[in-house]
Design a protein around this motif. Structure first.
Motif, PDB file in Angstrom:
ATOM      1  N   LEU A  76       0.824  -1.204   0.000  1.00  0.00           N
ATOM      2  CA  LEU A  76       0.000   0.000   0.000  1.00  0.00           C
ATOM      3  C   LEU A  76       0.863   1.260   0.000  1.00  0.00           C
ATOM      4  O   LEU A  76       0.577   2.220  -0.715  1.00  0.00           O
ATOM      5  N   GLY A  77       1.931   1.264   0.774  1.00  0.00           N
ATOM      6  CA  GLY A  77       2.832   2.415   0.800  1.00  0.00           C
ATOM      7  C   GLY A  77       3.433   2.688  -0.568  1.00  0.00           C
ATOM      8  O   GLY A  77       3.448   3.826  -1.045  1.00  0.00           O
ATOM      9  N   PHE A  78       3.923   1.632  -1.205  1.00  0.00           N
ATOM     10  CA  PHE A  78       4.521   1.783  -2.532  1.00  0.00           C
ATOM     11  C   PHE A  78       3.487   2.211  -3.570  1.00  0.00           C
ATOM     12  O   PHE A  78       3.737   3.121  -4.362  1.00  0.00           O
ATOM     13  N   THR A  79       2.326   1.570  -3.569  1.00  0.00           N
ATOM     14  CA  THR A  79       1.320   1.896  -4.588  1.00  0.00           C
ATOM     15  C   THR A  79       0.780   3.307  -4.404  1.00  0.00           C
ATOM     16  O   THR A  79       0.567   4.023  -5.382  1.00  0.00           O
ATOM     17  N   ASN A  80       0.571   3.733  -3.168  1.00  0.00           N
ATOM     18  CA  ASN A  80       0.111   5.111  -2.932  1.00  0.00           C
ATOM     19  C   ASN A  80       1.138   6.121  -3.421  1.00  0.00           C
ATOM     20  O   ASN A  80       0.793   7.152  -4.001  1.00  0.00           O
ATOM     21  N   TYR A  81       2.396   5.836  -3.184  1.00  0.00           N
ATOM     22  CA  TYR A  81       3.474   6.724  -3.620  1.00  0.00           C
ATOM     23  C   TYR A  81       3.497   6.827  -5.148  1.00  0.00           C
ATOM     24  O   TYR A  81       3.549   7.926  -5.706  1.00  0.00           O
ATOM     25  N   ILE A  82       3.417   5.696  -5.810  1.00  0.00           N
ATOM     26  CA  ILE A  82       3.442   5.691  -7.278  1.00  0.00           C
ATOM     27  C   ILE A  82       2.206   6.395  -7.839  1.00  0.00           C
ATOM     28  O   ILE A  82       2.311   7.171  -8.787  1.00  0.00           O
ATOM     29  N   ARG A  83       1.042   6.147  -7.240  1.00  0.00           N
ATOM     30  CA  ARG A  83      -0.176   6.829  -7.702  1.00  0.00           C
ATOM     31  C   ARG A  83      -0.047   8.347  -7.550  1.00  0.00           C
ATOM     32  O   ARG A  83      -0.462   9.102  -8.430  1.00  0.00           O
ATOM     33  N   ALA A  84       0.520   8.796  -6.444  1.00  0.00           N
ATOM     34  CA  ALA A  84       0.707  10.237  -6.231  1.00  0.00           C
ATOM     35  C   ALA A  84       1.649  10.813  -7.284  1.00  0.00           C
ATOM     36  O   ALA A  84       1.420  11.915  -7.799  1.00  0.00           O
ATOM     37  N   LEU A  85       2.677  10.081  -7.630  1.00  0.00           N
ATOM     38  CA  LEU A  85       3.596  10.530  -8.678  1.00  0.00           C
ATOM     39  C   LEU A  85       2.881  10.623 -10.024  1.00  0.00           C
ATOM     40  O   LEU A  85       3.071  11.588 -10.764  1.00  0.00           O
ATOM     41  N   ARG A  86       2.066   9.625 -10.335  1.00  0.00           N
ATOM     42  CA  ARG A  86       1.326   9.635 -11.605  1.00  0.00           C
ATOM     43  C   ARG A  86       0.319  10.776 -11.642  1.00  0.00           C
ATOM     44  O   ARG A  86       0.141  11.401 -12.679  1.00  0.00           O
ATOM     45  N   GLU A  87      -0.329  11.068 -10.527  1.00  0.00           N
ATOM     46  CA  GLU A  87      -1.259  12.202 -10.483  1.00  0.00           C
ATOM     47  C   GLU A  87      -0.511  13.497 -10.754  1.00  0.00           C
ATOM     48  O   GLU A  87      -1.009  14.368 -11.458  1.00  0.00           O
ATOM     49  N   GLY A  88       0.700  13.614 -10.214  1.00  0.00           N
ATOM     50  CA  GLY A  88       1.528  14.792 -10.488  1.00  0.00           C
ATOM     51  C   GLY A  88       1.868  14.896 -11.960  1.00  0.00           C
ATOM     52  O   GLY A  88       1.868  15.980 -12.534  1.00  0.00           O
ATOM     53  N   ASP A  89       2.131  13.755 -12.599  1.00  0.00           N
ATOM     54  CA  ASP A  89       2.397  13.739 -14.044  1.00  0.00           C
ATOM     55  C   ASP A  89       1.186  14.257 -14.814  1.00  0.00           C
ATOM     56  O   ASP A  89       1.306  15.056 -15.736  1.00  0.00           O
ATOM     57  N   HIS A  90       0.012  13.781 -14.430  1.00  0.00           N
ATOM     58  CA  HIS A  90      -1.225  14.192 -15.117  1.00  0.00           C
ATOM     59  C   HIS A  90      -1.494  15.683 -14.908  1.00  0.00           C
ATOM     60  O   HIS A  90      -1.940  16.368 -15.825  1.00  0.00           O
ATOM     61  N   GLU A  91      -1.199  16.186 -13.700  1.00  0.00           N
ATOM     62  CA  GLU A  91      -1.394  17.623 -13.445  1.00  0.00           C
ATOM     63  C   GLU A  91      -0.450  18.453 -14.301  1.00  0.00           C
ATOM     64  O   GLU A  91      -0.847  19.449 -14.886  1.00  0.00           O
ATOM     65  N   ARG A  92       0.828  18.031 -14.392  1.00  0.00           N
ATOM     66  CA  ARG A  92       1.793  18.763 -15.222  1.00  0.00           C
ATOM     67  C   ARG A  92       1.366  18.733 -16.682  1.00  0.00           C
ATOM     68  O   ARG A  92       1.453  19.729 -17.381  1.00  0.00           O
ATOM     69  N   LEU A  93       0.904  17.585 -17.139  1.00  0.00           N
ATOM     70  CA  LEU A  93       0.449  17.449 -18.522  1.00  0.00           C
ATOM     71  C   LEU A  93      -0.758  18.355 -18.770  1.00  0.00           C
ATOM     72  O   LEU A  93      -0.837  19.032 -19.787  1.00  0.00           O
TER      73      LEU A  93
END
Length: 100
Positions: A76-93
């Motif tokens: 859960l810790g790893f997946t939440n971290y990766i999801r947060a990173l991907r959300e940041g990617d989508h926001e930048r895009l």
């Protein structure tokens, strides 16, 4: 993930890390990798990346070190971290599209 096969902490976290990697296997923008720092061919890399203890988790963005992961060593810790990173990617895009 930088690890040593003999490390008890590594042995404990590997199933969690593997499960998180499996959760993102279809996302071409995510690559989870493990480097055995005990192998001769990897020792230079581990030294270059300043690995001092095991396991060590680093986040790279387009091949460049960005930050050390220091949160929960669970699936859960790893997946939440990766999801947060991907959300940041989508926001930048999204911001780039708005600027056009």
């Amino acid at each position: 993930m930088f690890y040593a096969p003999w490390c008890p902490h590594c042995k404990k976290v590997i199933p969690h890390f593997t499960a998180a990697a499996d959760a993102f296997k279809d996302d071409r923008k995510i690559a989870c990798a493990a480097v055995d720092c005990v192998k001769d061919k990897n020792q230079d890399l581990c030294q270059q990346e300043a690995v001092k203890g095991y396991p060590t988790f680093h986040y790279y963005y387009y091949g460049k070190f960005t930050e050390k992961y220091v949160s929960d060593r669970t699936e859960l810790g790893f997946t939440n971290y990766i999801r947060a990173l991907r959300e940041g990617d989508h926001e930048r895009l999204g911001k780039k599209k708005e600027e056009l």
